[in-house]
Design a protein around this motif. Structure first.
Motif, PDB file in Angstrom:
ATOM      1  N   ARG A 176      48.982 -75.618 -34.952  1.00  0.00           N
ATOM      2  CA  ARG A 176      47.933 -75.043 -34.130  1.00  0.00           C
ATOM      3  C   ARG A 176      48.470 -73.792 -32.978  1.00  0.00           C
ATOM      4  N   ARG A 177      49.737 -74.240 -32.700  1.00  0.00           N
ATOM      5  CA  ARG A 177      50.272 -73.124 -31.756  1.00  0.00           C
ATOM      6  C   ARG A 177      50.815 -72.095 -32.344  1.00  0.00           C
ATOM      7  N   PHE A 178      51.227 -72.223 -33.503  1.00  0.00           N
ATOM      8  CA  PHE A 178      51.836 -71.105 -34.672  1.00  0.00           C
ATOM      9  C   PHE A 178      50.647 -70.154 -34.688  1.00  0.00           C
ATOM     10  N   ARG A 179      49.271 -70.689 -35.260  1.00  0.00           N
ATOM     11  CA  ARG A 179      48.388 -69.870 -35.525  1.00  0.00           C
ATOM     12  C   ARG A 179      47.809 -69.317 -34.191  1.00  0.00           C
ATOM     13  N   GLU A 180      47.745 -69.735 -33.058  1.00  0.00           N
ATOM     14  CA  GLU A 180      47.485 -69.362 -32.022  1.00  0.00           C
ATOM     15  C   GLU A 180      48.081 -68.053 -31.505  1.00  0.00           C
ATOM     16  N   ARG A 181      49.614 -68.085 -31.864  1.00  0.00           N
ATOM     17  CA  ARG A 181      50.487 -67.192 -31.592  1.00  0.00           C
ATOM     18  C   ARG A 181      50.139 -66.027 -32.464  1.00  0.00           C
ATOM     19  N   GLU A 182      49.928 -66.186 -33.655  1.00  0.00           N
ATOM     20  CA  GLU A 182      49.459 -65.112 -34.520  1.00  0.00           C
ATOM     21  C   GLU A 182      48.272 -64.321 -34.226  1.00  0.00           C
ATOM     22  N   ASN A 183      47.437 -64.827 -33.475  1.00  0.00           N
ATOM     23  CA  ASN A 183      46.098 -64.520 -33.381  1.00  0.00           C
ATOM     24  C   ASN A 183      45.724 -63.598 -32.129  1.00  0.00           C
ATOM     25  N   ILE A 184      46.851 -64.155 -31.400  1.00  0.00           N
ATOM     26  CA  ILE A 184      46.981 -63.603 -29.693  1.00  0.00           C
ATOM     27  C   ILE A 184      47.640 -62.430 -29.678  1.00  0.00           C
ATOM     28  N   ALA A 185      47.416 -61.271 -29.241  1.00  0.00           N
ATOM     29  CA  ALA A 185      48.250 -60.097 -29.294  1.00  0.00           C
ATOM     30  C   ALA A 185      49.338 -60.405 -28.388  1.00  0.00           C
ATOM     31  N   PHE A 186      49.306 -60.686 -27.320  1.00  0.00           N
ATOM     32  CA  PHE A 186      50.325 -60.900 -26.215  1.00  0.00           C
ATOM     33  C   PHE A 186      51.312 -62.055 -26.441  1.00  0.00           C
ATOM     34  N   LYS A 187      50.938 -62.884 -27.594  1.00  0.00           N
ATOM     35  CA  LYS A 187      51.731 -63.971 -27.804  1.00  0.00           C
ATOM     36  C   LYS A 187      52.625 -63.739 -29.089  1.00  0.00           C
ATOM     37  N   GLN A 188      52.212 -62.672 -29.795  1.00  0.00           N
ATOM     38  CA  GLN A 188      52.450 -62.397 -31.180  1.00  0.00           C
ATOM     39  C   GLN A 188      54.134 -62.568 -31.510  1.00  0.00           C
TER      40      GLN A 188
END
Length: 492
Positions: A418-430
């Motif tokens: 879940r966290r990996f996918r969130e990081r991919e989808n949020i620009a400042f977390k990529q």
């Protein structure tokens, strides 16, 4: 052990000159071969009786060879910086990189021998020091270090004559101190303790070589030839090494021993609860690190965990409670060229904090039994022996007033996805997600096995692991702050 060295060996001047010329040529060639090979370092430990010619011999070796590639260190009284760290810190920092020769005067043998001779310590302390030295040298040898230990010996009569001759000559009078004569008075006791220590630490991987010091010509040629012989033997073997011991195989991990499967990942906090407890524990941690008693301690916090488990955010909450002048965060990534040229633990020893300071390791020396094990970046023998080396390292830290707190930050496989996918989808977390993270995820089971082995085999009573369920980041941050406060308070 010293009986053979009591014989006064003499080498005529003409014979010495002939042999010296050839030896200089061969030593210089071997030194440049070592530099070009750059597969292993050489550590020369220099010890022995005062006046036996240690300094003159080392000076001559520097003259015979290229001194730019020889690191010579003399250890005297502890500096303030050294006194605030574990005793071995000063020696770790002096180790030469691969391809170089390190000459160490006043090495890790000096304090244990002298302290025992003058009655500062008991026999049990000497035995403990001997055991630590054997472990240290065995580790260096297993890392490929060529260890050469020279003990320069003089009989009691020869030492008296030597000291008087030096004292009589105005050019060398400065070399004889009151301490030298004080030690001469306890020569017999010094010999007894030294001989016992050398006998107990003369091992297959690091034997002692006794050099009779009466005749300079004999002394110079003996040390030079022993150095040349050891260098040529290792170089001609292409730098190949065999670990000094092979650890016993690990027992299979039973399901009941998988500590990660026993955690309660459902624990959580509301935002209101979190903010209230954050203020409480940050304030408490700040007070503890400003306590006068903390000036005689230092704190090392180690953070390990699965990718995306929240180590970084937890570290930020801890540093938010500290004085920025008194802490440092050490992020551990792939070793640099400088670090690869040294034994594995060198990169961690160099960052140990002074007393009254805090060091936080974002990943740590446990990389050898985690990523290096799973990704096969080191041999099986290397990571298996690392458990013992790590336990020994941490025992030294704790014994020397370091408060060591270790965290494994754990999340479930589903939460990581879940966290990996969130990081991919949020620009400042990529920037936080890489292809390597996804590749590591495919080896989840291998890493899980490595973690469980690590926790089981490196949870000594003085440095136990704190395994924190972190599916809820707020809960995990508070749990780590609370644990840190408890362990610091207990240590004070």
């Amino acid at each position: 052990m010293f009986e053979a060295a009591e014989i006064g060996h003499r080498i005529p001047k003409e014979e010495y000159r002939t042999k010296e010329a050839r030896l200089r040529q061969d030593l210089l060639k071997a030194q440049y071969d070592l530099l070009a090979n750059a597969k292993f370092p050489v550590v020369m430990v220099i010890g022995g009786v005062d006046g036996a010619g240690k300094g003159e011999t080392v000076n001559l070796l520097n003259e015979w060879m290229d001194p730019r590639h020889i690191v010579t260190r003399a250890f005297g009284e502890l500096s303030d910086e050294e006194a605030e760290r574990p005793p071995m810190w000063r020696f770790w920092r002096a180790l030469p990189p691969k391809g170089r020769i390190g000459v160490l005067f006043g090495s890790w043998y000096t304090a244990p021998i002298v302290d025992r001779v003058i009655g500062k310590t008991k026999g049990a302390a000497l035995l403990q020091s001997i055991e630590e030295i054997r472990h240290f040298e065995r580790m260096l040898a297993a890392e490929g270090v060529l260890i050469l230990k020279f003990w320069f010996h003089l009989s009691k009569d020869a030492q008296r004559k030597r000291l008087k001759a030096l004292e009589k000559d105005p050019k060398t009078r400065w070399r004889v101190t009151d301490t030298d004569w004080e030690r001469f008075k306890i020569y017999d006791r010094f010999r007894e303790v030294s001989e016992y220590t050398l006998r107990e630490t003369s091992t297959g991987e690091a034997p002692w070589m006794i050099v009779e010091g009466t005749d300079p010509n004999y002394r110079y040629l003996t040390v030079g030839n022993l150095l040349l012989e050891a260098l040529r033997k290792r170089l001609d073997d292409k730098g190949a090494r065999v670990p000094s011991y092979v650890p016993a195989p690990l027992e299979p991990m039973l399901d009941s021993r998988n500590i990660l499967n026993t955690l309660d990942y459902s624990q959580s906090l509301t935002r209101k609860q979190y903010e209230k407890r954050l203020e409480k524990y940050q304030g408490h941690l700040n007070t503890l690190t400003r306590d006068p008693r903390f000036r005689n301690k230092s704190l090392i916090a180690v953070f390990e965990g699965q990718d995306a488990a929240g180590k970084g955010s937890s570290i930020r909450r801890i540093t938010g409670a500290l004085d920025a002048r008194h802490y440092q965060v050490i992020p551990i990534a792939a070793p640099t060229e400088e670090e690869r040229a040294q034994p594995y633990l060198w990169r961690f020893w160099r960052h140990l904090p002074r007393k009254g300071r805090v060091t936080i390791f974002d990943r740590s020396w446990y990389g050898r039994v985690l990523v290096e094990r799973v990704e096969r970046f080191c041999s099986e023998a290397d990571w298996m022996r690392a458990y013992h080396e790590i336990n020994d390292f941490e025992e030294q830290l704790v014994r020397n007033d370091v408060i060591l707190v270790k965290f494994w930050v754990a999340i479930t496989k589903e939460e990581q996805l879940r966290r990996f996918r969130e990081r991919e989808n949020i620009a400042f977390k990529q920037f936080k997600i890489t292809a390597e993270d996804w590749r590591n995820r495919k080896k989840w089971a291998d890493y899980e096995r490595a973690v469980c082995d690590m926790v089981e085999r490196t949870s000594a009573g003085t440095a136990r692991w704190n395994v924190i369920p972190a599916n809820d980041k707020l809960f995990a941050r508070i749990e780590m702050l609370r644990t840190l406060c408890e362990q610091v308070e207990r240590a004070l």
